[in-house]
Scaffold this active site. Structure first.
Site, PDB file in Angstrom:
ATOM      1  N   SER A  40       0.854  -1.197   0.000  1.00  0.00           N
ATOM      2  CA  SER A  40       0.000   0.000   0.000  1.00  0.00           C
ATOM      3  C   SER A  40       0.884   1.239   0.000  1.00  0.00           C
ATOM      4  CB  SER A  40      -0.890  -0.005   1.244  1.00  0.00           C
ATOM      5  OG  SER A  40      -1.311   1.316   1.520  1.00  0.00           O
ATOM      6  N   HIS A  43      -1.320  -1.323  -4.212  1.00  0.00           N
ATOM      7  CA  HIS A  43      -2.568  -0.920  -3.561  1.00  0.00           C
ATOM      8  C   HIS A  43      -2.555   0.601  -3.374  1.00  0.00           C
ATOM      9  CE1 HIS A  43      -6.010  -1.615  -0.779  1.00  0.00           C
ATOM     10  NE2 HIS A  43      -5.502  -0.591  -0.114  1.00  0.00           N
ATOM     11  N   ASP A  74      -4.476   3.896  -2.034  1.00  0.00           N
ATOM     12  CA  ASP A  74      -5.512   4.354  -1.112  1.00  0.00           C
ATOM     13  C   ASP A  74      -5.980   5.760  -1.452  1.00  0.00           C
ATOM     14  OD1 ASP A  74      -5.841   2.171   0.721  1.00  0.00           O
ATOM     15  OD2 ASP A  74      -3.809   2.587   1.432  1.00  0.00           O
ATOM     16  N   MET A 100     -11.831   5.121  -0.542  1.00  0.00           N
ATOM     17  CA  MET A 100     -12.435   5.439   0.765  1.00  0.00           C
ATOM     18  C   MET A 100     -13.087   6.808   0.627  1.00  0.00           C
ATOM     19  SD  MET A 100      -9.335   3.929   2.999  1.00  0.00           S
ATOM     20  CE  MET A 100      -8.262   3.961   1.565  1.00  0.00           C
ATOM     21  N   ASP A 158      -6.587  -5.881   4.612  1.00  0.00           N
ATOM     22  CA  ASP A 158      -5.920  -4.582   4.504  1.00  0.00           C
ATOM     23  C   ASP A 158      -5.909  -3.850   5.841  1.00  0.00           C
ATOM     24  OD1 ASP A 158      -4.902  -2.166   3.614  1.00  0.00           O
ATOM     25  OD2 ASP A 158      -6.755  -1.525   2.630  1.00  0.00           O
TER      26      ASP A 158
END
Ligand code: DX5
Ligand code: ZN
Length: 221
Positions: free
Chosen positions: A7, A32, A34, A67, A172
């Site tokens: 991430s 990954h 975010d 998110m 995660d």
């Protein structure tokens, strides 16, 4: 085989291209990414322009973890920027079935993430409509948090619900080498890790150890 997804939230953002090259060379399977909007979570990160720049720096698939509130409003922009998979939060997507189908229509792999307090049953009726199930093992918003142990049982339950479906079951948040064997034994197929990988001097060693721990639970055929 178990997939390892670093991430980039824990990368040095001032040297993002080099950091991605470092984990690609170290054997990562996917990156990954975010995305946080300061509303669904109390933190703000990156959006499509940065993802577009990352896309030019690596051959690895980009798994974009959204998110954000109202994710359905920005799906196209992320696909255009080069996302390989788009994962939305079940808590943020009231018309989840439609959203997943829209992601697929755009030619992208579709994923759903569940916060720690969200029960597995929340995704029971969309299991045929997704390629990725992302189980949060911390409350989303920040890297470097402690892994929540109740995640193991949740992964087991989701793995049972998935049955033989080929969807990825990813975990995660706070994942470290010592969690990997047990997570894979409970059904995880993808391990996302930020701090454990980017915080290490030798990212390659951490990735190898994570893979080896996973292989103890599920040896490669
Ligand atoms: C949390 C993010 C995770 C997390 C991973 O909001 O979705 O991807 O940052 O980083 P670590 O492994 O440091 O928890
Ligand atoms: Zn994430």
């Amino acid at each position: 085989m178990i997939k390892i997804a670093p991430s980039i939230l824990s990368a040095d953002f001032a040297r993002l291209g080099d950091e991605i090259a470092r984990v690609e060379a170290a054997g990562a399977d996917q990156i990954h990414v975010d995305v946080m909007d300061g509303r669904f979570v109390p933190n703000l990160t990156i959006g499509p322009p940065v993802i577009e720049a990352i896309r030019r720096r690596t051959r690895l698939p980009l798994d974009v973890h959204l998110m954000v509130v109202e994710p359905e409003r920005s799906l196209e922009a992320y696909v255009k920027a080069g996302a390989s998979a788009l994962t939305v939060h079940v808590e943020a997507a009231p018309h989840l079935h439609r959203t997943l189908h829209r992601i697929r229509e755009l030619g992208c792999r579709a994923g759903v993430a569940l916060n720690p307090a969200t029960p597995p049953a929340a995704v029971e009726y969309v299991l045929d409509d997704l390629e990725v199930l992302l189980v949060m093992s911390v409350n989303p918003g920040f890297g470097g948090q402690e892994f929540i142990p109740a995640t193991y049982a949740k992964v087991r339950r989701l793995s049972t619900l998935l049955g033989g479906r080929p969807a990825e079951l990813a975990v995660d948040g706070g994942v470290r080498v010592e969690h990997c064997e047990r997570l894979v034994a409970h059904g995880a197929t993808t391990l996302v890790a930020g701090t454990a990988i980017f915080g290490a001097q030798d990212a390659g060693e951490v990735i190898r150890r994570m893979r080896a721990e996973g292989a103890k639970a599920r040896p490669a055929p």
